[in-house]
Design an enzyme around this catalytic site. Sequence first.
Site, PDB file in Angstrom:
ATOM      1  N   TRP A 101       0.823  -1.213   0.000  1.00 59.01           N
ATOM      2  CA  TRP A 101       0.000   0.000   0.000  1.00 59.01           C
ATOM      3  C   TRP A 101       0.853   1.257   0.000  1.00 59.01           C
ATOM      4  O   TRP A 101       0.500   2.257  -0.641  1.00 59.01           O
ATOM      5  CB  TRP A 101      -1.010  -0.008   1.155  1.00 59.01           C
ATOM      6  CG  TRP A 101      -2.084  -1.027   0.898  1.00 59.01           C
ATOM      7  CD1 TRP A 101      -2.303  -2.182   1.592  1.00 59.01           C
ATOM      8  CD2 TRP A 101      -3.049  -1.013  -0.176  1.00 59.01           C
ATOM      9  NE1 TRP A 101      -3.351  -2.876   1.019  1.00 59.01           N
ATOM     10  CE2 TRP A 101      -3.827  -2.200  -0.055  1.00 59.01           C
ATOM     11  CE3 TRP A 101      -3.325  -0.138  -1.227  1.00 59.01           C
ATOM     12  CZ2 TRP A 101      -4.867  -2.503  -0.941  1.00 59.01           C
ATOM     13  CZ3 TRP A 101      -4.363  -0.445  -2.101  1.00 59.01           C
ATOM     14  CH2 TRP A 101      -5.117  -1.614  -1.961  1.00 59.01           C
ATOM     15  N   ASP A 123      -1.902   6.616   6.302  1.00 60.63           N
ATOM     16  CA  ASP A 123      -2.943   5.763   5.742  1.00 60.63           C
ATOM     17  C   ASP A 123      -3.265   4.711   6.808  1.00 60.63           C
ATOM     18  O   ASP A 123      -2.471   3.819   7.060  1.00 60.63           O
ATOM     19  CB  ASP A 123      -2.428   5.101   4.453  1.00 60.63           C
ATOM     20  CG  ASP A 123      -3.410   4.075   3.878  1.00 60.63           C
ATOM     21  OD1 ASP A 123      -4.498   3.884   4.456  1.00 60.63           O
ATOM     22  OD2 ASP A 123      -3.071   3.467   2.839  1.00 60.63           O
ATOM     23  N   LYS A 178     -12.450  -2.060   5.928  1.00 56.69           N
ATOM     24  CA  LYS A 178     -11.715  -2.993   6.771  1.00 56.69           C
ATOM     25  C   LYS A 178     -12.237  -2.932   8.207  1.00 56.69           C
ATOM     26  O   LYS A 178     -12.696  -3.918   8.727  1.00 56.69           O
ATOM     27  CB  LYS A 178     -10.212  -2.684   6.762  1.00 56.69           C
ATOM     28  CG  LYS A 178      -9.445  -3.243   5.564  1.00 56.69           C
ATOM     29  CD  LYS A 178      -9.530  -2.382   4.342  1.00 56.69           C
ATOM     30  CE  LYS A 178      -8.834  -2.990   3.149  1.00 56.69           C
ATOM     31  NZ  LYS A 178      -8.143  -2.002   2.340  1.00 56.69           N
TER      32      LYS A 178
HETATM   33  C1  LIG Z   1      -7.509  -1.437   1.320  1.00 59.90           C
HETATM   34  C2  LIG Z   1      -6.435  -0.438   1.499  1.00 59.90           C
HETATM   35  C3  LIG Z   1      -6.297   0.665   0.644  1.00 59.90           C
HETATM   36  C4  LIG Z   1      -7.167   0.862  -0.569  1.00 59.90           C
HETATM   37  O1  LIG Z   1      -8.459   1.141  -0.219  1.00 59.90           O
HETATM   38  P1  LIG Z   1      -9.577   1.377  -1.347  1.00 59.90           P
HETATM   39  O2  LIG Z   1     -10.741   1.761  -0.519  1.00 59.90           O
HETATM   40  O3  LIG Z   1      -9.753   0.072  -2.062  1.00 59.90           O
HETATM   41  O4  LIG Z   1      -9.108   2.439  -2.239  1.00 59.90           O
HETATM   42  C5  LIG Z   1      -5.293   1.571   0.899  1.00 59.90           C
HETATM   43  N1  LIG Z   1      -4.468   1.425   1.948  1.00 59.90           N
HETATM   44  C6  LIG Z   1      -4.574   0.378   2.803  1.00 59.90           C
HETATM   45  C7  LIG Z   1      -3.630   0.281   3.951  1.00 59.90           C
HETATM   46  C8  LIG Z   1      -5.554  -0.584   2.599  1.00 59.90           C
HETATM   47  O5  LIG Z   1      -5.662  -1.612   3.447  1.00 59.90           O
END
Ligand SMILES: *Cc1c(COP(=O)(O)O)cnc(C)c1O
Length: 360
Positions: A102, A172, A196
């Site tokens: 990511w 993030d 998540k």
């Molecule tokens: C799932 C995830 C993303 C991407 O998320 P989307 O909603 O699919 O754009 C980005 N960063 C992390 C750490 C993730 O787990």
Amino acid sequence: MMRAHNFAAGPAALPTAVLEQAQAEMLDYRGSGMSIMEMSHRSAEFIEVAETAESDLRDLLAIPDDYAVLFLQGGATQQFSGVPINLAERGATIDFVHTGAWSKKAIAEAKKGWNVHLAASSEASNFDRVPDRETWQLSENPAFVHVCSNETIGGVQFQTTPDVGDRLLVADMSSDILSRPIDVSDYGLIYAGAQKNIGPAGLTIVIVRRDLIGRAPADTPSMLDYAVHEKASSMSNTPPTYTWYLAGLVFKWLKQQGGLAAIAKANEAKAQSLYGAVEASNFYSAPVRKQDRSRMNVPFTLADAELDKAFLKGAEERGLMNLKGHRSVGGMRASIYNAVSQASVDALVAYLAEFEAKHG
Ligand SMILES: *Cc1c(COP(=O)(O)O)cnc(C)c1O
């Protein structure tokens, strides 16, 4: 009814109690004669849902008043470009700590218009760790420092907030937001996709210090401009109303569990059970350095990859679902977010022993 032990990485398990409440309110939301997803986002009912969700989230994370909370769309992926557009002048230097898949995507987006400086990377050891802080080489004056607090695919997690001095820190937190208490004021901005640890897909939360809003250039598309969203209370266009509502139910559920300190304790216990079982065996192994292991996503491998298929088949027969590792890593991955119970983890641990006894 059978609820699976769901170890999906995302979209992921939601608390059963939340789904039951949504089900009960589905056809007639509190006497309105309609579902929440069938009414205007400007209706009194929905405005209350939206405001309550925000205030519960503020309580849970103890978000200071000088931070805005934005309820956006486009996923965390959109914020890979949204954050630089709003926080950094074009061509400015952004520092990244590269810890996996990511981070890599965030870096790729930033490279399109900014000067990416890799302050640290664990690529050389196949992203098995958070690079030790003393090895970081931060720029003197970057627009911000970006970290991914929990690498969902690799299972690497920052255990504490990184020290970046007086530089602006951006995280993030898509896969570990609300899993433990944090000090929001350590960050300039936090973003997270919902699917998540917050709710269903379709919503992205951005928590941003208000003085950082309003810096986007004039030609920024309005949907990417935090100032537009802040001014309109995230209702500049139609928001994902049903996801927002469900996120609100999850926030209430988290409060009922005792808030983030209690949830962190439960998450710690689940992770201990699972890593403990992996550690105790010579058949399973965890690729991530011990002190950097994620409490949310637990990758592990079998001694013989030839047995992966049989492992997954047996798991599914026992209601243990979505354990296949990400295609880029292989092996297995158990995601054990807030909504995954200790009972589900115990069932997985029992299966690990059973499978090893038969095949180990
Ligand atoms: C799932 C995830 C993303 C991407 O998320 P989307 O909603 O699919 O754009 C980005 N960063 C992390 C750490 C993730 O787990």
